[in-house]
Design a protein around this motif. Structure first.
Motif, PDB file in Angstrom:
ATOM      1  N   TYR A 607      21.832 -34.046  -7.776  1.00  0.00           N
ATOM      2  CA  TYR A 607      20.960 -34.271  -8.926  1.00  0.00           C
ATOM      3  C   TYR A 607      20.075 -35.494  -8.693  1.00  0.00           C
ATOM      4  O   TYR A 607      20.557 -36.537  -8.253  1.00  0.00           O
ATOM      5  CB  TYR A 607      21.779 -34.511 -10.200  1.00  0.00           C
ATOM      6  N   ILE A 608      18.799 -35.345  -9.002  1.00  0.00           N
ATOM      7  CA  ILE A 608      17.861 -36.468  -8.965  1.00  0.00           C
ATOM      8  C   ILE A 608      17.349 -36.671 -10.387  1.00  0.00           C
ATOM      9  O   ILE A 608      16.833 -35.735 -11.019  1.00  0.00           O
ATOM     10  CB  ILE A 608      16.683 -36.191  -8.012  1.00  0.00           C
ATOM     11  N   LEU A 609      17.507 -37.898 -10.899  1.00  0.00           N
ATOM     12  CA  LEU A 609      17.116 -38.213 -12.272  1.00  0.00           C
ATOM     13  C   LEU A 609      15.899 -39.127 -12.240  1.00  0.00           C
ATOM     14  O   LEU A 609      15.979 -40.259 -11.757  1.00  0.00           O
ATOM     15  CB  LEU A 609      18.265 -38.906 -13.014  1.00  0.00           C
ATOM     16  N   ARG A 626      19.236 -29.899  -6.845  1.00  0.00           N
ATOM     17  CA  ARG A 626      19.152 -29.656  -5.408  1.00  0.00           C
ATOM     18  C   ARG A 626      18.928 -28.166  -5.123  1.00  0.00           C
ATOM     19  O   ARG A 626      19.543 -27.294  -5.731  1.00  0.00           O
ATOM     20  CB  ARG A 626      20.445 -30.113  -4.720  1.00  0.00           C
ATOM     21  N   GLY A 627      18.025 -27.913  -4.198  1.00  0.00           N
ATOM     22  CA  GLY A 627      17.748 -26.534  -3.828  1.00  0.00           C
ATOM     23  C   GLY A 627      16.727 -25.858  -4.721  1.00  0.00           C
ATOM     24  O   GLY A 627      16.470 -24.661  -4.589  1.00  0.00           O
ATOM     25  N   SER A 628      16.154 -26.605  -5.638  1.00  0.00           N
ATOM     26  CA  SER A 628      15.162 -26.031  -6.543  1.00  0.00           C
ATOM     27  C   SER A 628      14.034 -27.036  -6.758  1.00  0.00           C
ATOM     28  O   SER A 628      14.268 -28.241  -6.826  1.00  0.00           O
ATOM     29  CB  SER A 628      15.814 -25.682  -7.886  1.00  0.00           C
ATOM     30  N   ASP A 629      12.807 -26.529  -6.846  1.00  0.00           N
ATOM     31  CA  ASP A 629      11.663 -27.388  -7.148  1.00  0.00           C
ATOM     32  C   ASP A 629      11.475 -27.560  -8.648  1.00  0.00           C
ATOM     33  O   ASP A 629      10.643 -28.355  -9.089  1.00  0.00           O
ATOM     34  CB  ASP A 629      10.384 -26.791  -6.544  1.00  0.00           C
ATOM     35  N   GLN A 630      12.224 -26.809  -9.440  1.00  0.00           N
ATOM     36  CA  GLN A 630      12.090 -26.894 -10.888  1.00  0.00           C
ATOM     37  C   GLN A 630      12.755 -28.160 -11.415  1.00  0.00           C
ATOM     38  O   GLN A 630      13.731 -28.654 -10.839  1.00  0.00           O
ATOM     39  CB  GLN A 630      12.721 -25.669 -11.551  1.00  0.00           C
ATOM     40  N   THR A 631      12.217 -28.675 -12.484  1.00  0.00           N
ATOM     41  CA  THR A 631      12.803 -29.831 -13.148  1.00  0.00           C
ATOM     42  C   THR A 631      13.042 -29.497 -14.615  1.00  0.00           C
ATOM     43  O   THR A 631      12.445 -28.558 -15.159  1.00  0.00           O
ATOM     44  CB  THR A 631      11.873 -31.053 -13.061  1.00  0.00           C
ATOM     45  N   LYS A 632      13.917 -30.280 -15.230  1.00  0.00           N
ATOM     46  CA  LYS A 632      14.202 -30.055 -16.644  1.00  0.00           C
ATOM     47  C   LYS A 632      14.488 -31.388 -17.311  1.00  0.00           C
ATOM     48  O   LYS A 632      15.269 -32.194 -16.801  1.00  0.00           O
ATOM     49  CB  LYS A 632      15.404 -29.123 -16.807  1.00  0.00           C
ATOM     50  N   PHE A 639      23.108 -34.414 -20.053  1.00  0.00           N
ATOM     51  CA  PHE A 639      23.294 -34.437 -18.603  1.00  0.00           C
ATOM     52  C   PHE A 639      24.674 -34.967 -18.249  1.00  0.00           C
ATOM     53  O   PHE A 639      25.339 -34.456 -17.337  1.00  0.00           O
ATOM     54  CB  PHE A 639      22.226 -35.302 -17.929  1.00  0.00           C
ATOM     55  N   GLU A 640      25.116 -36.001 -18.948  1.00  0.00           N
ATOM     56  CA  GLU A 640      26.425 -36.589 -18.688  1.00  0.00           C
ATOM     57  C   GLU A 640      27.527 -35.540 -18.844  1.00  0.00           C
ATOM     58  O   GLU A 640      28.424 -35.427 -17.999  1.00  0.00           O
ATOM     59  CB  GLU A 640      26.654 -37.745 -19.659  1.00  0.00           C
ATOM     60  N   GLU A 641      27.445 -34.746 -19.899  1.00  0.00           N
ATOM     61  CA  GLU A 641      28.436 -33.694 -20.117  1.00  0.00           C
ATOM     62  C   GLU A 641      28.374 -32.652 -18.999  1.00  0.00           C
ATOM     63  O   GLU A 641      29.402 -32.171 -18.519  1.00  0.00           O
ATOM     64  CB  GLU A 641      28.196 -33.029 -21.475  1.00  0.00           C
ATOM     65  N   MET A 642      27.152 -32.316 -18.562  1.00  0.00           N
ATOM     66  CA  MET A 642      26.976 -31.291 -17.545  1.00  0.00           C
ATOM     67  C   MET A 642      27.558 -31.731 -16.204  1.00  0.00           C
ATOM     68  O   MET A 642      28.311 -30.989 -15.564  1.00  0.00           O
ATOM     69  CB  MET A 642      25.496 -30.956 -17.370  1.00  0.00           C
ATOM     70  N   ILE A 643      27.238 -32.942 -15.748  1.00  0.00           N
ATOM     71  CA  ILE A 643      27.716 -33.367 -14.429  1.00  0.00           C
ATOM     72  C   ILE A 643      29.227 -33.588 -14.443  1.00  0.00           C
ATOM     73  O   ILE A 643      29.918 -33.271 -13.462  1.00  0.00           O
ATOM     74  CB  ILE A 643      26.965 -34.638 -13.944  1.00  0.00           C
ATOM     75  N   ASN A 644      29.764 -34.080 -15.565  1.00  0.00           N
ATOM     76  CA  ASN A 644      31.213 -34.254 -15.656  1.00  0.00           C
ATOM     77  C   ASN A 644      31.927 -32.904 -15.609  1.00  0.00           C
ATOM     78  O   ASN A 644      32.985 -32.760 -14.995  1.00  0.00           O
ATOM     79  CB  ASN A 644      31.581 -35.003 -16.934  1.00  0.00           C
ATOM     80  N   MET A 660      21.923 -24.722 -17.617  1.00  0.00           N
ATOM     81  CA  MET A 660      20.755 -25.569 -17.413  1.00  0.00           C
ATOM     82  C   MET A 660      19.788 -24.950 -16.405  1.00  0.00           C
ATOM     83  O   MET A 660      18.567 -25.003 -16.580  1.00  0.00           O
ATOM     84  CB  MET A 660      21.193 -26.957 -16.928  1.00  0.00           C
ATOM     85  N   LEU A 661      20.331 -24.358 -15.343  1.00  0.00           N
ATOM     86  CA  LEU A 661      19.467 -23.772 -14.323  1.00  0.00           C
ATOM     87  C   LEU A 661      18.738 -22.538 -14.845  1.00  0.00           C
ATOM     88  O   LEU A 661      17.626 -22.228 -14.410  1.00  0.00           O
ATOM     89  CB  LEU A 661      20.292 -23.390 -13.089  1.00  0.00           C
ATOM     90  N   ASN A 662      19.366 -21.825 -15.765  1.00  0.00           N
ATOM     91  CA  ASN A 662      18.780 -20.571 -16.251  1.00  0.00           C
ATOM     92  C   ASN A 662      17.845 -20.758 -17.435  1.00  0.00           C
ATOM     93  O   ASN A 662      17.113 -19.837 -17.791  1.00  0.00           O
ATOM     94  CB  ASN A 662      19.895 -19.590 -16.641  1.00  0.00           C
ATOM     95  N   LYS A 663      17.866 -21.914 -18.057  1.00  0.00           N
ATOM     96  CA  LYS A 663      16.990 -22.129 -19.213  1.00  0.00           C
ATOM     97  C   LYS A 663      15.558 -22.364 -18.763  1.00  0.00           C
ATOM     98  O   LYS A 663      15.314 -23.009 -17.761  1.00  0.00           O
ATOM     99  CB  LYS A 663      17.489 -23.332 -20.020  1.00  0.00           C
TER     100      LYS A 663
END
Length: 663
Positions: A607-609, A626-632, A639-644, A660-663
């Motif tokens: 993840y890059i923030l 990572r692996g995607s050019d899309q940002t959100k 984000f904290e909940e997602m990475i945990n 998150m990736l599909n939204k």
């Protein structure tokens, strides 16, 4: 009249033929089309070229192009083609040995003309062009038997060939191969002519000590590929590129995971912070898994009294693989341990044990030292200092089968969490060789019972496996779990070994329900092998793109302008660090695009923030996956909940990440 010899055909029929009859003559009598497809013949286990004379009786078989053995012969023949081309381009060149290997071939060379450099990769096109000329000439490949005296005369100018000849037993026949103006040592069994060798490529050069010993001359090892058709050659080239991309040494340097330095010592890797983070995560995970499975973790000395290893038998059986003993000022001899088991046995024997203590399970990340040859040392995969995820269970004989199942289930649970599937590995039950039982622990009843118990356990668990006679340890049967690495090799990842010998050597005992002493069985087990080799395996499997829970840096926080957004970025950094995440704050004075690319390409961060004016206003972060050019753009808490959640699920199908990736 020539002497007759008897050959047995594949269908069991026997034929008498004149000695020195050529395999091509036999093939043509069977079928002209078979003769065209036949690469080489075999008499028992010996290759015989199609144009060589058969000199002894035995089982006869023709090897055709579709067989693995035929490809091995082609690759071996290509080493001679390479050598002939090199001799034309470098008349004073010397040759070591040429070998067919799993994915190609190599030949060790040494240019004797000090005014010339060793062969370099930029010379490959010129060498390949010369090889192609030899192919077009379709030069016959012929073998001869010569006397030792004649062989020494033929190769008088090549010290390496002289050394090989002098090492041959006095009664051994010496065979040479003649290929036009080129002569080499060879046992026989090559393709009929150079015209058979059409699709090849030279790939790389590397240093290699003569005979693998660091005290010897450093030679130049030239690697290449050779295939029967251009499609397979291209596939091998692509596979080679893939192997280069996955090489753990290259990725380890790029991601700053580890390094080796001759000033520290060959085969003694240094774990840098990023590599140490991966290793520590694995160790913490495994210690907790072991605790949940009833293991007690211990620490034992990395050096012990030499008598301990004499008693265990390691000094007698593995002395060549151990470091030299050290003598203390009081005369005590100390040894860097090659194995952890003697120390763990001493823990069991530290106080009296009864049947109520069994199974007695102890585990340790035990540091060991083994004297690997310098020429074999490779990154993290072959080292002289290693840390084994080691474990030992002391059981009563009737507990062997259930304990074996429990250990195997632990291993499979670990595999699941690391994302390995059943297609990634296979099980090998390793038995003693029934035709050579003398080299194993002498107890026939024990072997029969133990091997049957392991087989029964595998069947009860419904697992597929293959049986390998002769692969057992000398002290008992074992289960090896064989992995196909990302580089195409098969290696043992995990092992469960029964040991009936060490309990005898150390007079291990426990008090049974009957109040009498009984001899236990020792079970050795390694869940993921050594940390060094396992991390090397993971680097190559993931190409350095570790799942979030293993990644050395799980997220990078990049402020668009450090002066304007630095405080906000530091707050995010601190918040995630307190959660236990491995976070980097990149405050370098570089362009935003450069920092993002560095995090993606070099750190391979999941993840890059990015935080700027809008994120500061919205109390959010812009996330690049990572692996995607899309940002959100996401709220910090989101984000904290997602990475945990990603980490807690061992990065396997985390619902939050998918959402998150599909939204």
């Amino acid at each position: 009249m020539a002497d007759l010899i008897k050959i047995t055909m594949p269908d069991g029929t026997e034929k008498e033929v004149e000695q020195n009859t050529k395999p091509i003559e036999i093939a043509e009598l069977i079928s002209p089309s078979l003769a065209k497809k036949s690469v080489v013949a075999k008499i028992d286990d010996h290759f015989v070229g199609m144009n060589e004379g058969i000199r002894f009786s035995g089982k006869f078989r023709l090897v055709t192009k579709g067989e693995d053995e035929a490809l091995k012969v082609l690759r071996h023949s290509t080493t001679h083609l390479l050598a002939q081309a090199l001799r034309r381009l470098h008349p004073k060149i010397h040759f070591g040995v040429g070998v067919a290997i799993a994915n190609g071939f190599y030949y060790d060379t040494d240019d004797s003309d000090e005014s010339e450099k060793q062969v370099a990769a930029d010379e490959f096109p010129k060498i390949e062009a010369e090889m192609k000329k030899l192919v077009q000439a379709n030069i016959p490949i012929q073998h001869q038997i010569v006397s030792r005296k004649k062989a020494l005369k033929i190769f008088a100018e090549d010290p390496y060939k002289i050394a090989l000849i002098n090492d041959f037993p006095a009664d051994q026949e010496i065979t040479i191969v003649k290929q036009g103006d080129y002569t080499d040592l060879d046992r026989g069994g090559l393709v009929p002519s150079t015209g058979w060798i059409k699709h090849f490529a030279l790939t790389s050069v590397a240093g290699a000590y003569w005979r693998g010993m660091s005290d010897n001359q450093m030679m130049q090892r030239i690697y290449g590929l050779s295939e029967w058709n251009p499609e397979n050659l291209e596939a091998q080239k692509k596979a080679l590129e893939e192997r280069k991309e996955r090489d753990h040494r290259t990725i380890g340097k790029q991601m700053e995971l580890f390094f080796t330095n001759p000033e520290i010592g060959a085969g003694l890797p240094v774990w840098l912070p990023n590599g140490a983070a991966i290793r520590r995560t694995i160790e913490d995970y495994l210690v907790e898994k072991e605790r949940q499975n009833g293991y007690m973790n211990v620490y034992t000395p990395v050096v012990s009294n030499l008598d301990l290893y004499k008693r265990s038998g390691h000094w007698d059986h593995y002395r060549d693989d151990m470091f030299p003993a050290m003598t203390a000022d009081d005369g005590e001899q100390l040894e860097l341990r090659p194995m952890n088991c003697p120390s763990h046995i001493e823990i069991f024997e530290h106080e009296p044990r009864s049947y109520r203590d069994l199974p007695y399970r102890i585990a340790e990340f035990g540091q060991m030292h083994r004297w690997e040859k310098s020429g074999a040392l490779t990154g993290l995969s072959r080292v002289r200092e290693m840390t084994l995820n080691d474990g030992h269970t002391v059981v009563a004989p009737e507990q062997v089968e259930p304990e074996f199942k429990g250990i195997l289930q632990l291993i499979r649970d670990v595999y699941h969490d690391f994302g390995f599937t059943d297609q990634d590995y296979r099980f090998r039950l390793s038995y003693r060789d029934p035709k050579n039982t003398k080299k194993y622990y002498d107890d026939d009843a024990m072997w029969e019972h133990a091997q049957a118990a392991l087989k029964r356990a595998m069947d009860d668990m419904g697992l597929d496996y293959f049986e390998a006679e002769g692969e057992a340890a000398f002290y008992g049967p074992k289960l090896d779990i064989q992995f196909k690495t990302a580089l195409g090799n098969e290696e043992t990842m995990s092992t469960i070994q029964l040991d009936f010998l060490l309990p005898e050597r150390f007079d291990m005992k426990y008090t049974g329900e009957d109040g009498k002493d009984h001899r236990p069985v020792l079970i050795h087990r390694g869940v993921v092998g050594t940390m060094e080799r396992f991390v090397a395996f993971l680097i190559e499997k993931y190409k350095g793109q570790f799942p979030t829970w293993l990644a050395p840096v799980q997220a990078v926080v990049i402020p668009v302008n450090y002066g304007a957004h630095g405080d906000y970025a530091r707050n995010i950094y601190s918040k995630l660090m307190k959660d236990g995440r491995r976070i980097k704050l990149d405050n370098r004075d570089e362009k935003l695009g450069y920092l993002i690319r560095d995090a993606q390409v070099n750190l391979k961060t999941p993840y890059i923030l990015v935080v700027g004016d809008q994120e500061l206003r919205d109390n959010s972060v812009t996330v690049r996956f990572r692996g995607s050019d899309q940002t959100k753009e996401m709220k910090i808490d989101e984000f904290e909940e997602m990475i945990n959640d990603d980490v807690a699920n061992y990065s396997k199908g985390s619902e939050k990440v998918r959402e998150m990736l599909n939204k």
